[in-house]
Write a protein that holds these residues in place. Sequence first.
Motif, PDB file in Angstrom:
ATOM      1  N   PRO A 203       0.808  -1.223   0.000  1.00 20.25           N
ATOM      2  CA  PRO A 203       0.000   0.000   0.000  1.00 20.25           C
ATOM      3  C   PRO A 203       0.844   1.277   0.000  1.00 20.25           C
ATOM      4  N   ALA A 204       2.004   1.271   0.659  1.00 16.05           N
ATOM      5  CA  ALA A 204       2.835   2.483   0.695  1.00 16.05           C
ATOM      6  C   ALA A 204       3.424   2.779  -0.684  1.00 16.05           C
ATOM      7  N   ALA A 205       3.825   1.723  -1.408  1.00 17.95           N
ATOM      8  CA  ALA A 205       4.365   1.916  -2.762  1.00 17.95           C
ATOM      9  C   ALA A 205       3.260   2.461  -3.668  1.00 17.95           C
ATOM     10  N   GLN A 206       2.083   1.876  -3.563  1.00 13.87           N
ATOM     11  CA  GLN A 206       0.953   2.360  -4.385  1.00 13.87           C
ATOM     12  C   GLN A 206       0.632   3.814  -4.064  1.00 13.87           C
ATOM     13  N   ALA A 207       0.634   4.143  -2.777  1.00 16.23           N
ATOM     14  CA  ALA A 207       0.304   5.513  -2.368  1.00 16.23           C
ATOM     15  C   ALA A 207       1.334   6.504  -2.902  1.00 16.23           C
ATOM     16  N   LEU A 208       2.612   6.112  -2.857  1.00 13.17           N
ATOM     17  CA  LEU A 208       3.676   7.005  -3.329  1.00 13.17           C
ATOM     18  C   LEU A 208       3.554   7.250  -4.839  1.00 13.17           C
ATOM     19  N   ILE A 209       3.224   6.214  -5.584  1.00 13.61           N
ATOM     20  CA  ILE A 209       3.037   6.362  -7.039  1.00 13.61           C
ATOM     21  C   ILE A 209       1.845   7.285  -7.310  1.00 13.61           C
ATOM     22  N   ARG A 210       0.734   7.042  -6.616  1.00 16.08           N
ATOM     23  CA  ARG A 210      -0.483   7.854  -6.838  1.00 16.08           C
ATOM     24  C   ARG A 210      -0.251   9.310  -6.453  1.00 16.08           C
ATOM     25  N   GLU A 211       0.334   9.493  -5.252  1.00 18.49           N
ATOM     26  CA  GLU A 211       0.510  10.857  -4.727  1.00 18.49           C
ATOM     27  C   GLU A 211       1.480  11.664  -5.604  1.00 18.49           C
ATOM     28  N   SER A 212       2.505  10.998  -6.152  1.00 17.71           N
ATOM     29  CA  SER A 212       3.437  11.737  -7.015  1.00 17.71           C
ATOM     30  C   SER A 212       2.874  11.860  -8.430  1.00 17.71           C
TER      31      SER A 212
END
Length: 344
Positions: free
Chosen positions: A123-132
């Motif tokens: 989830p953290a990797a997905q969030a970082l991709i989405r947020e950036s």
Amino acid sequence: METKLLAADEAGIRLGAQLIRSGEVVGMPTETVYGLAANALDPAAAARIYKAKGRPSDNPLIVHIADYAMIDRLVAGKPLLADRLAEAFWPGPLTMIFPKSELVPFATTGGLDTVAVRMPSHPAAQALIRESGLPLAAPSANLSGRPSPTKASHVLHDMDGRIPLILDGGECQVGVESTVIAVGEESVRLLRPGGITVEMLSQFCDVIVDDGVLHQLKEGDQVLSPGMKYKHYAPQASVVLLDGDRESFVRYVNEHAVDGVFAMAAEEEIPELLVPVLPFGGEGDEASQARVLFDRLRESDEKGAKTVYVRMPDQSGVGLAVLNRLLRAAGFHIIRLGEEENHG
Ligand code: AMP
Ligand code: MG
């Protein structure tokens, strides 16, 4: 440069995304191993990754996406089989190689006209991709040649002073890097084994296991996956693979029990061993071996091991990935126990 270590929570992700949008490199947790993430579409950002790792510039980076629509901008076409595999295994530890679009710079692909793409499940990797809002190039977050990091502390050990931020998302669940495949119309070629196993892929198509997976490349061999030609995953100690049953493994190690000799061994073998042990999962439990493999190799350095004996793991399931990494950590040094005894 000061390296911050923050929890991979909302505030951490927000700062990470900001840094990535400004061209920086961020240590990011994934389900496989920790990655060094940067904007995959920016050659200068990709160059920062290579610099932080000390990675040879012809060793390509995997591009991480968070939803399937993102792939269309990155690739110049993909076979139908890729859609089926993505449907089955994404998000998850599978990387697929396609012809690259013009948007992806050669700085990211190590000069190749193909691009490797993966959708991580962490989830953290997905969030970082989405947020950036960007596809993220991310190789394993170790110094080139060292064991891959499966904890934030491993990343800090290798990257302190080299990157501005590491996001701590706990221990990686798979523990070895993603499975890398080149996808054809009806078959795939396995270039690097990982969490998505040959058995799992075989339910969808023919799987050709590339020679480089279990054999040492000879000079002049054609290399489909540039990462395979480099020394990898190696601790300071000499790692030696012992090919034999539990009894002959224990006997060999005990006969060679001098100062500096360690064994990486299954719980069941530990009570019989006369040397310091690095616990290596359960006997025949490949998933537990994969999870701890890199942590134990790093621990062998901390404990000052000179030689680490490991019993050859089973090749089934994720065991093929464990064996692939151990062969490289050992520089392909294998002792076949039956033969050794015959000769001696
Ligand atoms: P790492 O970044 O440490 O997980 O390693 C990624 C590996 O993926 C590289 O060492 C390559 O062998 C492989 N890879 C990435 N991109 C490609 C590509 N375009 N073609 C073939 N192999 C690739
Ligand atoms: Mg790596």
